[in-house]
Design an enzyme around this catalytic site. Structure first.
Site, PDB file in Angstrom:
ATOM      1  N   ASP A 106     -11.222   6.965   1.042  1.00 40.82           N
ATOM      2  CA  ASP A 106     -12.415   5.977   0.359  1.00 40.82           C
ATOM      3  C   ASP A 106     -13.247   6.756  -0.341  1.00 40.82           C
ATOM      4  O   ASP A 106     -13.845   6.235  -1.478  1.00 40.82           O
ATOM      5  CB  ASP A 106     -13.120   5.272   1.599  1.00 40.82           C
ATOM      6  N   ASP A 145      -6.168   6.412  -2.021  1.00 38.30           N
ATOM      7  CA  ASP A 145      -6.244   4.986  -1.533  1.00 38.30           C
ATOM      8  C   ASP A 145      -5.645   4.175  -2.272  1.00 38.30           C
ATOM      9  O   ASP A 145      -5.961   3.826  -3.402  1.00 38.30           O
ATOM     10  CB  ASP A 145      -7.712   4.960  -1.228  1.00 38.30           C
ATOM     11  N   ASP A 176       0.719  -1.008   0.198  1.00 40.97           N
ATOM     12  CA  ASP A 176       0.199  -0.115  -0.094  1.00 40.97           C
ATOM     13  C   ASP A 176       0.843   1.219   0.080  1.00 40.97           C
ATOM     14  O   ASP A 176       0.635   2.157  -0.758  1.00 40.97           O
ATOM     15  CB  ASP A 176      -0.723   0.093   1.332  1.00 40.97           C
TER      16      ASP A 176
HETATM   17  C1  2IP Z   1     -11.822  -0.317   3.480  1.00 43.96           C
HETATM   18  C2  2IP Z   1     -12.555  -1.491   2.363  1.00 43.96           C
HETATM   19  C3  2IP Z   1     -13.767  -2.144   2.968  1.00 43.96           C
HETATM   20  C4  2IP Z   1     -14.887  -1.146   3.602  1.00 43.96           C
HETATM   21  C5  2IP Z   1     -14.132  -0.119   4.322  1.00 43.96           C
HETATM   22  C6  2IP Z   1     -12.950   0.633   3.639  1.00 43.96           C
HETATM   23  O1  2IP Z   1     -10.740   0.154   2.891  1.00 43.96           O
HETATM   24  O2  2IP Z   1     -13.202  -0.638   1.477  1.00 43.96           O
HETATM   25  O3  2IP Z   1     -14.092  -3.162   2.306  1.00 43.96           O
HETATM   26  O4  2IP Z   1     -15.799  -2.198   4.270  1.00 43.96           O
HETATM   27  O5  2IP Z   1     -15.094   0.904   4.538  1.00 43.96           O
HETATM   28  O6  2IP Z   1     -12.278   1.704   4.606  1.00 43.96           O
HETATM   29  P1  2IP Z   1     -16.898  -2.557   3.668  1.00 43.96           P
HETATM   30  O7  2IP Z   1     -16.451  -3.669   2.469  1.00 43.96           O
HETATM   31  O8  2IP Z   1     -17.722  -3.283   4.719  1.00 43.96           O
HETATM   32  O9  2IP Z   1     -17.697  -1.452   3.178  1.00 43.96           O
HETATM   33  P2  2IP Z   1      -9.226  -0.556   2.953  1.00 43.96           P
HETATM   34  O10 2IP Z   1      -9.367  -1.837   2.109  1.00 43.96           O
HETATM   35  O11 2IP Z   1      -8.418   0.221   2.063  1.00 43.96           O
HETATM   36  O12 2IP Z   1      -8.896  -0.675   4.305  1.00 43.96           O
HETATM   37 CA    CA Z   2     -10.004   2.157   1.674  1.00 43.93          CA
END
Ligand code: 2IP
Ligand code: CA
Length: 364
Positions: free
Chosen positions: A300, A157, A57
């Site tokens: 996000d 991101d 990342d």
């Molecule tokens: C995460 C990822 C997760 C999401 C969460 C993000 O980002 O997109 O899937 O949760 O909100 O912060 P969900 O899938 O339950 O919506 P990362 O993978 O970058 O940590």
């Molecule tokens: Ca994310």
């Protein structure tokens, strides 16, 4: 002042390169092994406490920072990413992960974080220093307008839906064209916002693993973008929006209460990845994405928020959705903590009518 088309071209270029690095990590046996191994605390790198997935990342994030800073002098301090680039080990030693001037220098630095694994360090260094030239200029020739570069800030991101990226399953689209889980849910998100207004200016979203081509046994990448500064432009073609029943996409961890409420007026769909769910809204596969908890962050949302504004939609905090004024989420919070960048839930929609329909449903 710089032309918006120039900024867009740069963001698309770095996002494509990010996708290239993400796919190299998954296609090289040595790097993949590092990515998928879950280390017990005993096995963990004694020198540096982070796992390789964090390094993957960070290195993409720092590559974006490095390449954009070369193109736009002074932007470096206004580029923010999800990950901290400072790696600290249990002995208190720190290494700042960054791109150096040459492949060799970057390799040496990465080798340190990777506890002497020079093969992996070399592969990663080569990938982040590579130049890929898949120009998309013809697709945004019509983007006009300018912006003072000193007003532009960026949220990155580097890999959204990290869990799906590590698991590496090939997902299968359902009858709505939505993939609930799998590599297709992985996105690289780069959003630019205006430092003064806090509002998104443009966003680029890349799916490094959008379609699996059975013939070549290779993944195809898909790139989408939107610009919403004075005028609105996007890569989406409204003609292709399918006719379907009212549909909302939510996280599989959404509360029972909110799901119950929404299901009175909408068909509910689930998918992994905040970026991917927002992309489903932009594609018109669903009317809206609703998230009631503050488990989402600026990085996000910023890129796809720009795309939704470009399409005539928007993104408001769940906590604000029932208020009289439509108050778009802003990105210029002054805070240094991760928590300070969280958003109080989300209602992301493709049109004003879609937002109204959600409000009516949640009020009932
Ligand atoms: C995460 C990822 C997760 C999401 C969460 C993000 O980002 O997109 O899937 O949760 O909100 O912060 P969900 O899938 O339950 O919506 P990362 O993978 O970058 O940590
Ligand atoms: Ca994310």
């Amino acid at each position: 002042m710089i032309p918006l088309s120039e900024l867009l071209s740069a963001l698309i270029g770095v996002a494509q390169k990010g996708a290239h690095v993400a796919s190299i990590i998954r296609s090289d046996a040595d790097l993949l092994e590092l990515l998928v191994q879950e280390k017990s605390s005993k096995e963990k790198n004694p020198r540096f406490v982070h796992d390789f997935k964090t390094l993957a990342d960070v290195i993409i994030q720092e590559m974006v920072r490095h390449d954009l800073s070369k193109e736009f002098a002074g932007i470096e301090s206004r580029i923010h990413g999800e990950e901290s680039s400072i790696f600290t080990n249990t002995l208190g030693e720190t290494v700042v992960v960054q791109l150096k001037n040459s492949v060799e220098e970057t390799k040496t630095l990465l080798c340190d974080v990777l506890n002497g694994n020079s093969v992996a360090a070399g592969l990663l260094a080569e990938a982040v220093h590579s130049s890929i030239s898949a120009s998309m200029k013809s697709t945004f020739r019509h983007v006009t307008g300018e912006i003072p570069i000193s007003d532009v800030c960026v949220w990155i991101d580097p890999i959204d839906s990290t869990a799906q990226y590590i698991q590496g399953q090939v997902g299968c689209p359902n009858e709505f064209g939505i993939v609930n889980e799998g590599l297709q849910c992985v996105t690289i998100l780069i959003g630019a916002y205006n430092r003064i207004t806090g509002l998104p200016v443009m966003g680029v979203v890349v799916q490094p693993f959008a379609h699996f081509d059975e013939l070549s046994k290779r993944w195809k990448t898909e790139i989408n973008w939107g610009v919403c500064h004075n005028n609105r432009f996007s890569s989406f073609d409204d003609q292709t929006i399918p006719k379907r029943i009212p549909t909302v996409i939510v996280s599989s961890s959404e509360s029972e209460d909110v799901r119950h409420k929404l299901s009175k007026d909408f068909c509910l769909q689930y998918a992994a990845g905040a970026g991917y769910k927002l992309l489903c809204v932009a594609r018109g596969l669903v009317d809206a994405y609703v998230l009631s908890r503050a488990s989402i962050f600026s990085w996000d949302c910023c890129a796809l928020h720009a795309v939704l504004l470009a399409l005539g939609g928007g993104l408001v905090a769940f906590s604000d959705v029932l208020s009289q004024d439509v108050c778009q989420v802003k990105y210029n919070h002054v805070t240094s903590t991760k928590h300070g960048h969280s958003i109080a839930g989300v209602v992301a929609y493709r049109s004003e009518n879609n937002r109204q329909a959600i409000v009516t449903c949640l009020k009932s």
